[in-house]
Scaffold this active site. Sequence first.
Site, short mmCIF file in Angstrom:
data_model
loop_
_atom_site.label_atom_id
_atom_site.label_comp_id
_atom_site.label_asym_id
_atom_site.label_seq_id
_atom_site.Cartn_x
_atom_site.Cartn_y
_atom_site.Cartn_z
N CYS A 18 0.84 -1.20 0.00
CA CYS A 18 0.00 0.00 0.00
C CYS A 18 0.87 1.24 0.00
O CYS A 18 2.10 1.16 0.00
CB CYS A 18 -0.96 0.01 1.18
SG CYS A 18 -0.13 0.26 2.77
N CYS A 21 3.57 1.55 2.53
CA CYS A 21 4.77 0.75 2.23
C CYS A 21 5.74 1.57 1.38
O CYS A 21 6.96 1.52 1.58
CB CYS A 21 4.41 -0.53 1.48
SG CYS A 21 3.35 -1.67 2.39
N ASP A 419 7.01 22.16 -37.01
CA ASP A 419 8.11 22.47 -37.92
C ASP A 419 7.66 22.03 -39.31
O ASP A 419 6.89 21.07 -39.43
CB ASP A 419 9.36 21.70 -37.49
CG ASP A 419 10.47 21.80 -38.50
OD1 ASP A 419 10.85 22.94 -38.85
OD2 ASP A 419 10.96 20.75 -38.96
N SER A 455 23.86 15.63 -63.21
CA SER A 455 23.88 16.74 -62.25
C SER A 455 23.84 16.20 -60.83
O SER A 455 23.22 15.18 -60.55
CB SER A 455 22.67 17.65 -62.49
OG SER A 455 22.61 18.65 -61.49
N GLU A 485 22.86 22.81 -69.52
CA GLU A 485 22.61 22.72 -70.97
C GLU A 485 23.48 21.62 -71.55
O GLU A 485 24.45 21.18 -70.94
CB GLU A 485 22.91 24.05 -71.65
CG GLU A 485 24.36 24.50 -71.54
CD GLU A 485 24.64 25.81 -72.24
OE1 GLU A 485 23.70 26.36 -72.86
OE2 GLU A 485 25.78 26.29 -72.16
N VAL A 487 23.87 18.74 -75.36
CA VAL A 487 23.40 18.30 -76.67
C VAL A 487 22.98 16.84 -76.57
O VAL A 487 23.72 15.99 -76.08
CB VAL A 487 24.50 18.46 -77.73
CG1 VAL A 487 24.03 17.89 -79.07
CG2 VAL A 487 24.88 19.92 -77.89
N GLY A 496 16.45 25.20 -67.04
CA GLY A 496 16.86 26.18 -66.03
C GLY A 496 15.76 27.15 -65.67
O GLY A 496 14.58 26.96 -66.03
N ASP A 615 11.52 17.33 -35.74
CA ASP A 615 12.22 16.08 -36.09
C ASP A 615 13.11 15.58 -34.97
O ASP A 615 13.70 14.51 -35.08
CB ASP A 615 13.02 16.25 -37.39
CG ASP A 615 14.10 17.32 -37.28
OD1 ASP A 615 14.46 17.68 -36.16
OD2 ASP A 615 14.59 17.77 -38.33
N ASP A 619 15.53 20.61 -34.09
CA ASP A 619 14.52 21.39 -33.36
C ASP A 619 14.63 21.24 -31.85
O ASP A 619 13.69 21.57 -31.13
CB ASP A 619 13.11 20.94 -33.81
CG ASP A 619 12.90 21.18 -35.30
OD1 ASP A 619 13.30 22.24 -35.79
OD2 ASP A 619 12.34 20.29 -35.95
#
Length: 744
Positions: A18, A21, A419, A455, A485, A487, A496, A615, A619
């Site tokens: 209890c 205790c 966020d 790229s 750019e 060919v 772009g 996250d 944060d």
Amino acid sequence: MSAERYERAILKIGGMMCATCVSVVGNALKNLDGVIDVNVNLNAEKAYVTYDPNIVSISDMKRAIEDAGYQYFGLEGEKGELEEIERIKDIKNKFYRIIVGFAFGIPLMVLMLLSLHINPLILLSITIIPFIYVSYPIFTAGYRSLRNKTLSMDVMYSMGIGVSFLSSLFGTFGILSTDFIFYDTALLLASFLTLGRYLEARAKGRTSESIKKLIGLQPRTATVLKDNEEVQLPIEDVKKEDIILVRPGEKIPVDGLVLNGESYVDESMISGEPIPVFKRKNDLVIGGTINKNGVLRIKAQKIGKDTVLAQIINLVEEAQGSKPSIQKIADLAVGYFIPAVLTIALLSFIVWYLLMDESFLFALTTFISVLVVACPCALGLATPTATSVGLGKGAELGILIRDSDVLEKFGKLTTVVFDKTGTLTKGRPEVTDIITENIDEEEFLKFVGGLEKNSQHPISEAIMNRVKETYDHSQFNTIEGKGIEGVINDKKVVIGNETLFTDKKISFEHFKDVANRLEKEGKTVMLVSIDNEIKGVIAVSDTLRDDAKITVKNLHDMGFKVYIITGDNRITAEAIAKELNIDNNNVFAEVLPNEKSDKIKELQEMGEVVAFVGDGINDAPALAEADIGIAIGGGTDIAIESGDIVLVNNRLLDVVSAIQLGKKVMSRIKQNMFWAFAYNTALIPLAAGLFYPYTISPAIGAFAMALSSITVISLSLMLKRFKPTVNLYDNIEKSKFNISEVGS
């Protein structure tokens, strides 16, 4: 004394019954030099001790616990089954005592009610052995308390039972009238008290089932490859960098990296998702998850207490051992309770016998009834049982509450701040729009992919995720900050922004309105020309999580204000807010990471109680500043230290579930406290004879006392049936419906 010197230990304790205790054990430990802080949890049967190891040792604590009359079962996490063996043994002993007590007590009560003139010595001979057997543990516990100079409920029970039996003895041998013979009351009193404690012990075991389930997920052995030979090792002997073989149907023993092999892995115990996840070379796997169909070789990266599962178990246990502020009310009440009850019992005897001129028998009955009806067990169990079950249920749902003290804040919560990047959004760019002119989309993407595949820009990666086939280029050039750019198939291709197309004198007038519209939606727009003729535009954006809309909608439906905070520009932030039906006034844009916590303070100064959802890594200051910090974990990368609450499954919708669970647990704690106080408030005056001639006998009082504890524990166990009001595993199309229509 430096805080760095302090250590924390979780001690497993047996024999606590209890709230008093808890006080006895707590004081025994606090009185040791070097013990800084003690929190004893009745439900978990553990003491959480902060101490200076240079001053006090674990063996000193063990001695203090045993000297106080309780059992020491070792430290949390130590091997050994003594605790469980003793618990089962204790429950069996209580059960046998209950059977004996009622088997003799009920027939005795019937004989007494029938007023059969049976020789008192025969009644004594029938009662004496069962009485000693049933009441012995109660008298022993009462003696221990007095020896330690503590007034516990066992002292009060011993007084009540002892007075009942002694008065019966005096009646038997002619010292008192035969009216004072109520052996049945003494025996039934001890039996009802034992029944209450038996039911409490059974229920307390059930409140820890979630932890037992989590511990049960931990594998016991692992197949480790040593010199190309398979060696079966206990999980404790596995080391980092060991190569482990996992066959179909086996549990993955540690957190690790797949070296070779392919298989589906059931990660439902971590993610909650029922569909197995495909794993191949270089994928991460989590200990405790189940390998379904292939053979995997993994390299151990996290073992023992560092695994995700071990961290979850530790977090839940720590939280279950914490004490909400509301428990202070119960602790304060218990401190004054026993002296107050003893005073009431003595006053009731004196008033009825000396002032009201009632019989000695009636006065004695009120004295005994008050002693046995007033147990604060229900008060001591009210908070820890609800907390333990609620936090365990949260763990099953992937909602880890680090400290139970945060539960009280859910009832006052007014505002939820999100966020943006990586929380409301997926945190990675995706192609959202492809608009072409005079060219097939698939052909268009072959030209675009032919350049973008070389790229390194993140936007290029997003585009390549959309492209199926590409042409090869013969020339390639990057124009910094503007585009690329080259060919392809003897055709000049330019991709772009508007500045690049203006420099190249490529007309894009008829796409200008489309580009402006997409930019106002917060998207990054790229123009595409082939042989100086514009052929289309591609828009890329960090898209919303699938469950972002339904999450925000449900928060609005629940009456919360919802804010967005982001370092992005206002156009992008407001575009996201519009999609989520969040007012532009509730958008904090262009906020630096270290300034997010300042925005939380601003809201708090306006009187808002704020939950911040982030996250858990970038944060951290905002999570710490908020009244409730909710960190979204990412499977193996759980930010345990970042928030008050960690959402393991990386699901935004769990924000709603966490709030609902927090409110439900707090509501149940308040209900428990109400019933605990209500029982004593109603029954003590009744037992004392305040509503004379209506009163209760000591045996009925003992039954009522047991019932109060059973009520509190039963209400707490009902939390096991808690379900969020959203079906978290349904198809996300369900987000079109109202939360109340989706959930259960």
